[in-house]
Scaffold this motif. Structure first.
Motif, PDB file in Angstrom:
ATOM      1  N   MET A   1       0.848  -1.166   0.000  1.00 51.68           N
ATOM      2  CA  MET A   1       0.000   0.000   0.000  1.00 51.68           C
ATOM      3  C   MET A   1       0.894   1.230   0.000  1.00 51.68           C
ATOM      4  O   MET A   1       1.872   1.302   0.732  1.00 51.68           O
ATOM      5  N   ALA A   2       0.523   2.212  -0.795  1.00 51.18           N
ATOM      6  CA  ALA A   2       1.266   3.466  -0.892  1.00 51.18           C
ATOM      7  C   ALA A   2       0.353   4.621  -0.502  1.00 51.18           C
ATOM      8  O   ALA A   2      -0.813   4.667  -0.901  1.00 51.18           O
ATOM      9  N   VAL A   3       0.885   5.525   0.286  1.00 54.59           N
ATOM     10  CA  VAL A   3       0.145   6.724   0.680  1.00 54.59           C
ATOM     11  C   VAL A   3       0.989   7.927   0.286  1.00 54.59           C
ATOM     12  O   VAL A   3       2.165   8.023   0.646  1.00 54.59           O
ATOM     13  N   PHE A   4       0.382   8.844  -0.461  1.00 50.93           N
ATOM     14  CA  PHE A   4       1.068  10.053  -0.913  1.00 50.93           C
ATOM     15  C   PHE A   4       0.614  11.226  -0.057  1.00 50.93           C
ATOM     16  O   PHE A   4      -0.580  11.441   0.127  1.00 50.93           O
ATOM     17  N   VAL A   5       1.586  11.968   0.462  1.00 57.58           N
ATOM     18  CA  VAL A   5       1.301  13.110   1.330  1.00 57.58           C
ATOM     19  C   VAL A   5       2.114  14.310   0.872  1.00 57.58           C
ATOM     20  O   VAL A   5       3.178  14.155   0.266  1.00 57.58           O
ATOM     21  N   PRO A   6       1.648  15.521   1.175  1.00 57.74           N
ATOM     22  CA  PRO A   6       2.428  16.707   0.825  1.00 57.74           C
ATOM     23  C   PRO A   6       3.571  16.940   1.814  1.00 57.74           C
ATOM     24  O   PRO A   6       3.615  16.325   2.893  1.00 57.74           O
ATOM     25  N   GLU A   7       4.466  17.826   1.439  1.00 58.57           N
ATOM     26  CA  GLU A   7       5.631  18.153   2.275  1.00 58.57           C
ATOM     27  C   GLU A   7       5.240  18.694   3.643  1.00 58.57           C
ATOM     28  O   GLU A   7       6.023  18.624   4.587  1.00 58.57           O
ATOM     29  N   THR A   8       4.056  19.231   3.772  1.00 59.60           N
ATOM     30  CA  THR A   8       3.603  19.810   5.043  1.00 59.60           C
ATOM     31  C   THR A   8       3.182  18.762   6.068  1.00 59.60           C
ATOM     32  O   THR A   8       2.903  19.096   7.217  1.00 59.60           O
ATOM     33  N   THR A   9       3.150  17.495   5.687  1.00 61.38           N
ATOM     34  CA  THR A   9       2.732  16.422   6.595  1.00 61.38           C
ATOM     35  C   THR A   9       3.758  16.253   7.705  1.00 61.38           C
ATOM     36  O   THR A   9       4.965  16.190   7.452  1.00 61.38           O
ATOM     37  N   THR A  10       3.290  16.176   8.936  1.00 60.08           N
ATOM     38  CA  THR A  10       4.194  16.055  10.076  1.00 60.08           C
ATOM     39  C   THR A  10       4.877  14.690  10.106  1.00 60.08           C
ATOM     40  O   THR A  10       4.360  13.709   9.568  1.00 60.08           O
ATOM     41  N   GLU A  11       6.005  14.634  10.756  1.00 61.26           N
ATOM     42  CA  GLU A  11       6.713  13.362  10.919  1.00 61.26           C
ATOM     43  C   GLU A  11       5.858  12.376  11.707  1.00 61.26           C
ATOM     44  O   GLU A  11       5.856  11.186  11.423  1.00 61.26           O
ATOM     45  N   ARG A  12       5.123  12.863  12.683  1.00 62.57           N
ATOM     46  CA  ARG A  12       4.243  11.983  13.470  1.00 62.57           C
ATOM     47  C   ARG A  12       3.200  11.341  12.571  1.00 62.57           C
ATOM     48  O   ARG A  12       2.954  10.136  12.661  1.00 62.57           O
ATOM     49  N   ALA A  13       2.566  12.134  11.706  1.00 62.68           N
ATOM     50  CA  ALA A  13       1.545  11.579  10.808  1.00 62.68           C
ATOM     51  C   ALA A  13       2.155  10.541   9.877  1.00 62.68           C
ATOM     52  O   ALA A  13       1.577   9.463   9.674  1.00 62.68           O
ATOM     53  N   LYS A  14       3.328  10.835   9.330  1.00 62.28           N
ATOM     54  CA  LYS A  14       3.982   9.875   8.441  1.00 62.28           C
ATOM     55  C   LYS A  14       4.326   8.596   9.191  1.00 62.28           C
ATOM     56  O   LYS A  14       4.160   7.487   8.664  1.00 62.28           O
ATOM     57  N   SER A  15       4.771   8.726  10.419  1.00 62.65           N
ATOM     58  CA  SER A  15       5.103   7.563  11.231  1.00 62.65           C
ATOM     59  C   SER A  15       3.865   6.701  11.502  1.00 62.65           C
ATOM     60  O   SER A  15       3.919   5.472  11.417  1.00 62.65           O
ATOM     61  N   LEU A  16       2.753   7.344  11.811  1.00 60.23           N
ATOM     62  CA  LEU A  16       1.516   6.602  12.068  1.00 60.23           C
ATOM     63  C   LEU A  16       1.035   5.877  10.812  1.00 60.23           C
ATOM     64  O   LEU A  16       0.536   4.747  10.894  1.00 60.23           O
ATOM     65  N   ILE A  17       1.200   6.505   9.661  1.00 59.98           N
ATOM     66  CA  ILE A  17       0.824   5.851   8.398  1.00 59.98           C
ATOM     67  C   ILE A  17       1.699   4.621   8.178  1.00 59.98           C
ATOM     68  O   ILE A  17       1.213   3.553   7.810  1.00 59.98           O
ATOM     69  N   ARG A  18       2.996   4.764   8.415  1.00 56.29           N
ATOM     70  CA  ARG A  18       3.914   3.624   8.255  1.00 56.29           C
ATOM     71  C   ARG A  18       3.568   2.495   9.213  1.00 56.29           C
ATOM     72  O   ARG A  18       3.702   1.314   8.870  1.00 56.29           O
ATOM     73  N   GLN A  19       3.137   2.831  10.426  1.00 50.32           N
ATOM     74  CA  GLN A  19       2.759   1.807  11.406  1.00 50.32           C
ATOM     75  C   GLN A  19       1.599   0.939  10.896  1.00 50.32           C
ATOM     76  O   GLN A  19       1.441  -0.201  11.328  1.00 50.32           O
ATOM     77  N   GLU A  20       0.816   1.476   9.994  1.00 48.48           N
ATOM     78  CA  GLU A  20      -0.294   0.720   9.411  1.00 48.48           C
ATOM     79  C   GLU A  20       0.159  -0.130   8.229  1.00 48.48           C
ATOM     80  O   GLU A  20      -0.649  -0.771   7.561  1.00 48.48           O
TER      81      GLU A  20
ATOM     82  N   PHE B   1       4.977   8.268   0.544  1.00 49.06           N
ATOM     83  CA  PHE B   1       5.650   9.053  -0.487  1.00 49.06           C
ATOM     84  C   PHE B   1       5.307  10.514  -0.268  1.00 49.06           C
ATOM     85  O   PHE B   1       4.131  10.874  -0.191  1.00 49.06           O
ATOM     86  N   VAL B   2       6.321  11.341  -0.146  1.00 42.81           N
ATOM     87  CA  VAL B   2       6.131  12.779   0.051  1.00 42.81           C
ATOM     88  C   VAL B   2       6.305  13.457  -1.299  1.00 42.81           C
ATOM     89  O   VAL B   2       7.324  13.291  -1.966  1.00 42.81           O
ATOM     90  N   HIS B   3       5.272  14.229  -1.678  1.00 39.57           N
ATOM     91  CA  HIS B   3       5.331  14.900  -2.967  1.00 39.57           C
ATOM     92  C   HIS B   3       4.528  16.196  -2.922  1.00 39.57           C
ATOM     93  O   HIS B   3       3.361  16.204  -2.557  1.00 39.57           O
ATOM     94  N   GLY B   4       5.172  17.281  -3.306  1.00 37.77           N
ATOM     95  CA  GLY B   4       4.481  18.548  -3.486  1.00 37.77           C
ATOM     96  C   GLY B   4       4.241  19.336  -2.222  1.00 37.77           C
ATOM     97  O   GLY B   4       4.322  18.828  -1.118  1.00 37.77           O
ATOM     98  N   ALA B   5       3.926  20.592  -2.447  1.00 38.11           N
ATOM     99  CA  ALA B   5       3.704  21.518  -1.337  1.00 38.11           C
ATOM    100  C   ALA B   5       2.270  21.492  -0.823  1.00 38.11           C
ATOM    101  O   ALA B   5       1.998  22.014   0.248  1.00 38.11           O
ATOM    102  N   SER B   6       1.365  20.894  -1.584  1.00 34.91           N
ATOM    103  CA  SER B   6      -0.039  20.913  -1.181  1.00 34.91           C
ATOM    104  C   SER B   6      -0.663  19.526  -1.340  1.00 34.91           C
ATOM    105  O   SER B   6      -0.110  18.652  -2.015  1.00 34.91           O
ATOM    106  N   TRP B   7      -1.848  19.385  -0.751  1.00 36.09           N
ATOM    107  CA  TRP B   7      -2.574  18.136  -0.896  1.00 36.09           C
ATOM    108  C   TRP B   7      -2.857  17.855  -2.365  1.00 36.09           C
ATOM    109  O   TRP B   7      -2.744  16.716  -2.814  1.00 36.09           O
ATOM    110  N   HIS B   8      -3.217  18.877  -3.128  1.00 39.38           N
ATOM    111  CA  HIS B   8      -3.546  18.689  -4.538  1.00 39.38           C
ATOM    112  C   HIS B   8      -2.360  18.113  -5.321  1.00 39.38           C
ATOM    113  O   HIS B   8      -2.542  17.226  -6.163  1.00 39.38           O
TER     114      HIS B   8
END
Length: 119
Positions: A1-20, A25-32
């Motif tokens: 499973m791959a989850v794409f998030v913007p650069e503004t995503t916190t390290e905590r949020a990325k860590s929680l996603i990885r725990q699942e 994948f971090v891409h772009g300055a915005s959600w869009h």
């Protein structure tokens, strides 16, 4: 499973996603921008699960209204913090299903530009 998030995503949020079990994948300055990148590999054999614009998600959000109704609590309005609409859609749907469509919904969205300005 791959989850794409913007650069503004916190390290905590990325860590929680990885725990699942997802690869982040971090891409772009915005959600869009992150969402556009997430859509590139989608084909007939790939599932894309939208983070907020999907009735399945709205149904999950809607359960909070069912819980309030089951608890017998009376309320005059529902106040929500909204971003993209999934929570709002779910709450509106479940109010209607519980015969409470006349209950007003007050929705507010944060202004990220204001949150990021120095004080």
């Amino acid at each position: 499973m791959a989850v794409f998030v913007p650069e503004t995503t916190t390290e905590r949020a990325k860590s929680l996603i990885r725990q699942e079990g997802a690869e982040v994948f971090v891409h772009g300055a915005s959600w869009h921008e992150a969402n556009e990148r997430a859509l590139k590999p989608v084909d007939a054999d790939t599932a894309f699960i939208h983070p907020f614009d999907d009735p399945i998600l709205w149904t999950g959000h809607a359960t909070m209204i069912d819980e309030v109704v089951r608890a017998g609590a009376a309320f005059d309005a529902v106040v929500l913090s909204v971003g993209r609409g999934g929570l709002l859609f779910g709450v509106a749907d479940r109010l209607a299903r519980n015969g409470l469509q006349d209950i007003p919904i007050i929705a507010a969205e944060t202004d990220a530009r204001r949150l990021c300005q120095p004080r």
